[in-house]
Design an enzyme around this catalytic site. Structure first.
Site, short mmCIF file in Angstrom:
data_model
loop_
_atom_site.label_atom_id
_atom_site.label_comp_id
_atom_site.label_asym_id
_atom_site.label_seq_id
_atom_site.Cartn_x
_atom_site.Cartn_y
_atom_site.Cartn_z
N SER A 161 37.20 48.91 46.31
CA SER A 161 36.91 50.03 45.28
C SER A 161 37.12 51.47 45.80
CB SER A 161 35.48 49.94 44.52
OG SER A 161 34.52 49.84 45.89
N GLU A 183 30.97 38.24 41.24
CA GLU A 183 31.62 39.86 40.61
C GLU A 183 31.22 39.37 38.66
OE1 GLU A 183 33.44 44.47 39.90
OE2 GLU A 183 33.79 42.44 41.55
N LYS A 201 37.84 40.44 52.87
CA LYS A 201 37.87 39.21 52.00
C LYS A 201 38.98 39.51 50.88
CE LYS A 201 34.94 42.05 48.09
NZ LYS A 201 36.06 41.58 47.40
#
Length: 293
Positions: A50, A187, A118
């Site tokens: 992000s 998410e 991740k």
């Protein structure tokens, strides 16, 4: 004689052991100074891809490179002393094959000294997750809304809001847990589905827009601080940092314009100089008299 740190950094098994013991606290972080602050309160910090959106202004996370993740990962590891630091593998660095994923993940771990990576994706990442874990790389999974797949999903769309979607997402979670993922990010999935998955699998679920039913929570730091101009529905703003920054910059500009900054206390005065010594005089020598003839 080797010196050991006074505080041991948390590792992947420590995060797994927190399931059903305590809620897991996590945030994204991209800088040394924010990592040092968050380290006091968080169990793990995620150097998320992000950063491409909140730091570089990209529309999605897809353009983020491995080099970008490594640079920011180093910064966060330097700032955090206790929390586990996990780093996102960016789009295109792990999907091709387990061996390619291992090569890139090993580089990330060696060059940043992070504690885990991740990967986004469910069942399709099962084989890769197992391959990495068997070779010493802790893996955090990520299912539900997977931002790297934004061009396939057709936008940042929530998942699992109809029961006919549940089975596939549950299977994603089960495959990753069985493959050795130490935790799984959920998410933007519906609260009842998040609860169902959390109850079913043996590893912690980390919610981001997936309700308090998860074992822990994570948010993008810039979002929760009120620094990002646009945030998802699931974000609660815990601060108003953007307004505070603008106030400070406005006040700074005003002080520069009216010349009240820098004041005397912000400058370096002259050092006192030693008194100047009188000039040295050379001894007077008398010229010998000429003898008259």
């Amino acid at each position: 004689m080797s010196l050991h740190p006074l505080t041991r950094r948390l590792m992947a098994p420590d995060i797994t052991a927190m399931k059903r013991v305590k809620p897991i606290v996590a945030l994204t972080s991209y800088h040394t100074h924010t990592a040092a602050i968050a380290d006091k309160y968080c169990d793990f910090l995620l150097v998320g891809d992000s950063l491409g959106m909140v730091m570089h202004g990209f529309e999605t996370t897809v353009p983020v490179t491995l080099e970008m993740m490594i640079v920011q990962g180093r910064a966060v590891v330097r700032g955090a002393k206790r929390a586990l630091v996990a780093i996102d593998m960016p789009f295109g660095t792990y999907e091709e094959s387990p061996s390619v994923a291992f090569r890139n993940a090993a580089r990330v771990m060696k060059e940043t000294d992070c504690g885990a990576v991740k990967l986004e994706g469910g069942r399709r990442m099962g084989e890769t997750t197992r391959y990495l874990v068997e070779r010493g790389i802790p893996v955090m999974g990520h299912i539900g809304l997977t931002p790297q797949s934004i061009n396939v999903l057709g936008g940042f769309k929530s998942q699992g809001r109809t029961r006919d979607e549940w089975a596939a997402i549950e299977e994603d979670a089960r495959v990753l847990a069985e493959a050795g993922a130490f935790a799984i990010v959920l998410e933007a999935v519906s609260p009842p589905l998040a609860k169902r998955i959390t109850d079913e699998i043996a590893v912690p679920t980390i919610g981001i827009g997936a309700s308090a039913n998860c074992d822990g929570q994570i948010l993008v730091m810039e979002d929760m601080l009120g620094l990002s101009p646009r945030v998802p529905k699931f974000v609660k703003k815990f601060g108003a940092v953007a307004a505070a920054i603008e106030d400070a910059i406005r006040d700074y500009a005003a002080d520069v314009l009216d010349r009240s900054f820098p004041a005397v206390e912000h400058t370096y005065g002259m050092k006192e100089e030693a008194p100047e010594a009188p000039p040295a005089t050379s001894p007077v020598t008398k010229k010998p008299k000429k003898l008259s003839t």
